[in-house]
Design a protein around this motif. Structure first.
Motif, short mmCIF file in Angstrom:
data_model
loop_
_atom_site.label_atom_id
_atom_site.label_comp_id
_atom_site.label_asym_id
_atom_site.label_seq_id
_atom_site.Cartn_x
_atom_site.Cartn_y
_atom_site.Cartn_z
N TRP A 220 4.17 -9.47 -9.39
CA TRP A 220 2.78 -9.03 -9.51
C TRP A 220 1.91 -9.58 -8.37
O TRP A 220 0.74 -9.26 -8.29
CB TRP A 220 2.19 -9.47 -10.86
N THR B 210 4.20 -10.09 -27.36
CA THR B 210 3.67 -11.15 -26.51
C THR B 210 4.55 -12.39 -26.58
O THR B 210 4.95 -12.96 -25.55
CB THR B 210 2.24 -11.52 -26.94
N PRO C 244 1.19 -13.60 -16.44
CA PRO C 244 1.40 -12.39 -15.66
C PRO C 244 2.83 -11.85 -15.79
O PRO C 244 3.04 -10.64 -15.82
CB PRO C 244 1.14 -12.83 -14.21
N LEU D 73 3.09 -9.90 -18.92
CA LEU D 73 2.09 -8.85 -19.09
C LEU D 73 2.69 -7.48 -19.47
O LEU D 73 2.15 -6.80 -20.34
CB LEU D 73 1.21 -8.74 -17.84
N VAL E 115 0.76 -2.46 -14.65
CA VAL E 115 1.13 -3.87 -14.63
C VAL E 115 2.62 -4.09 -14.37
O VAL E 115 3.08 -5.23 -14.34
CB VAL E 115 0.75 -4.61 -15.94
#
Ligand SMILES: Nc1ncnc2c1ncn2[C@@H]1O[C@H](COP(=O)(O)OP(=O)(O)OP(=O)(O)O)[C@@H](O)[C@H]1O
Ligand SMILES: [Mg+2]
Lengths: 297, 281
Positions: A122, B170, B202, B205, B275
């Motif tokens: 990312w 999550t 991240p 994500l 993402v």
């Protein structure tokens, strides 16, 4: 030869002498045992396993500003050894000293280059390097930080790709980012675990030359694991050859006398090149054959 | 083209065919879709006119007319039992938004906490596994008893039923971050907090967003069912039209519910792509 090598790897006098030597990194009688499973649950499910001695009593001194390659048959414990130097894995017995002080876990004095690059997907190229710099030097002024990042990007030849994400880059480009990230924190030692292992032959050759060029500029201490004899001969000052596991040891250490800067086209003209290469081939062939035979039995 | 120009030889016919617009896959799919839709509507229209289906089943044209009328008159208000479908839609969306938002701001941090600690993971897993399969409507009496208010009960039901997918995804994403990223963080000597915020979250994500997507789908499923028992909203609209025994409007509502669900899901689908950065979600 194997008699001489035993002396080299597990002779106590080697390591005691090194206390007064100029070694930057000193691996002393290090043993790594992976604990087997013997808890109640494993016993009930019949999945107990015995302790596995990956590495036994390895001693090795590495002087500053040398490029050391570790080569050995697959599964002998090269990664295990490097991870212990990196501090990612505990030492079972013995100790590893960096500038005379024992290693206590991972730290930014050792930079690591991973076989599968381990870039954060990312983050852009620049952000990946920035993450490393910000983590290690949080007090740097933004201007200095940006300059540092820019220098690293130039050094590894990534100009123009700063704003790209890793998935938009080729494998060779990704590993350049990996190298830039490791160098950006200005470590004392660079650790590389098969850095070119996932690359095709052409890219691999190209990146080897790049690493040779970068090394000439910085002359950092490097420990690199490799499976390639040519790669080791092109880049290293010393080549550590390990025996097969379990309980792998250092079999022999070769000095590579070729003058620098080296060039992949002309290096094999050196008189010692073919002898060294034959020596390494013999060693690797013998160890690998033994591994395969023990597997069949 | 080949037909209008018979002088063209065989090979060039082939080339012009492969370039012909009707051979593009997208256009083929669209064509098939339109043809099947037309056949379906035709079957419906004729079948209903011949009274082949249940008694009182409306035909396609009546239903489409109603759909047109409701979508061109979305906002009128003649009391709770005669409310424009736009108002009802907004009421349902408001309940979903509030309940879903509350669920998400609980589920994401809690999921991160549970995912980070293997002990917490094992300790809290039984709760999640036990509560997850409970039908949302089973909570309805409890909600009404606690809140004594249909609005709050609706939100409560959305919350309690949409919390689980986000929480589970999550926690899973956080617990299964690629260990190489963590090794990078360790070799740099990053603090625990920095590792969590700059690496673990991240990295997780994509999992978090796909959890949010499933939760959104569930919220939208649940709200319609819950509103049948609560008054106002799209669910109540359907219930009301059932009491009026006017089937075309029920079909209109079903179509609109489906359409909104589709749009919501596509928004989250796009977010997932955003993402992913080359990773598979
Ligand atoms: N966490 C672990 N638990 C148990 N055994 C392990 C563990 N990690 C590695 N080993 C064992 O230790 C030995 C050495 O592994 P290591 O990965 O260091 O080998 P390697 O020399 O790097 O091999 P390769 O050339 O394939 O990368 C192997 O036999 C492996 O099965
Ligand atoms: Mg390895």
């Amino acid at each position: 030869m194997s008699i001489a090598s035993v002396n080299y790897s597990s002779n106590g006098t080697v390591s005691s002498e090194s206390e007064f030597s100029s070694a930057q990194l000193s691996i002393r009688n290090v043993t790594k045992v992976f604990a087997g499973k013997r808890d109640l649950f494993s016993k009930l499910s019949g999945k107990t396993s015995r302790d596995f001695i990956a590495i036994e009593d390895i001693s090795l001194d590495i002087e500053p500003n040398t490029f050391v390659s570790i080569i050995g048959p697959s599964g002998c414990g090269k990664s295990t050894l490097l991870n212990m130097v990196a501090g990612l894995s505990d030492v079972t017995r013995g100790e590893i000293l960096l500038n005379g002080l024992p290693i206590q876990g991972p730290g930014p004095d050792r930079g690591m280059v991973f076989q599968n690059y381990a870039l954060m997907p990312w983050m852009t190229v620049e952000e990946n390097i920035r993450f490393a710099v910000e983590t290690v030097y949080p007090n740097l002024s933004p201007k200095q930080r940006t300059r540092n990042i820019k220098e690293q990007i130039q050094l590894v030849g990534l100009e123009g790709a700063e704003k790209k994400h890793p998935h938009e880059l080729s494998g060779g480009m990704r590993q350049r980012v990996g190298i830039a990230r490791a160098l950006a924190i200005n470590p004392q030692i660079l650790l590389m675990d098969e850095p070119f292992g996932a690359l095709d032959a052409l890219t691999r050759g190209f990146l080897q030359s790049e690493v040779e060029r970068i090394w000439e500029q910085q002359r950092k201490t490097v420990i690199m694991i490799t499976h390639s004899i040519e790669e080791a001969l092109l880049l290293s000052d010393r080549i550590v050859m390990m025996t097969r596991g379990p309980a792998a040891r250092v079999d022999e250490i070769l000095e590579v006398p070729f003058p620098r800067p080296r060039n992949r086209e002309t290096i094999d003209q050196h008189p010692a090149y073919h002898d060294l290469k034959a020596e390494m081939e013999r060693h690797l062939f013998r160890e690998t054959r033994a591994v395969e035979e023990s597997r069949i039995r | 083209m080949a037909v209008s120009q018979p002088t063209l030889n065989k090979t060039s016919t082939k080339i012009s065919n492969s370039n012909a617009p009707w051979l593009n896959e997208n256009i083929q799919a669209l064509g098939l879709f339109l043809i099947s839709l037309l056949l379906f509507l035709l079957f419906w229209e004729i079948g209903a006119n011949l009274k082949l289906f249940a008694k009182g089943m409306p035909n396609a044209s009546t239903t489409l007319k109603e759909l047109w009328w409701w979508s061109t008159h979305p906002f009128f208000d003649n009391g709770p039992n005669d409310l424009g479908i736009g108002w009802n839609l907004l009421i349902s969306l408001r309940r979903v938004t509030i309940g879903y938002f509350l669920a998400s701001i609980i589920a994401v941090p809690l999921g991160i906490l549970i995912g980070i600690s293997p002990i917490a993971y094992r300790a809290f897993n039984p709760y999640v596994q036990l509560l997850k399969p409970v039908s949302p409507l089973a909570w309805l009496p409890l909600g009404l008893y606690i809140f004594r208010d249909s609005e709050q009960t609706g939100i409560f039901i959305i919350l309690i039923s949409s919390i689980w997918p986000t929480l589970i995804n999550t926690a899973f994403g956080v617990a299964n971050v690629n260990p190489e990223y963590l090794d990078v963080s360790k070799t740099l000597g990053a603090s625990r907090l920095r590792t969590i915020f700059k690496v673990i979250i991240p990295a997780a994500l994509p999992n978090i967003v796909s959890g949010l997507r499933i939760s959104m789908g569930i919220s939208w499923l649940v709200i319609v069912a819950a509103e049948m028992l609560l008054g106002t909203g799209l669910g109540y609209f359907i219930w009301n039209e059932w009491n009026n025994l006017y089937i075309p409007n029920i079909l209109v509502a079903i179509f609109i519910i489906g359409l909104v669900g589709l749009i919501l899901d596509n928004i989250f689908g796009a977010l997932e792509k955003f993402v992913a950065f080359g990773r598979k979600a």
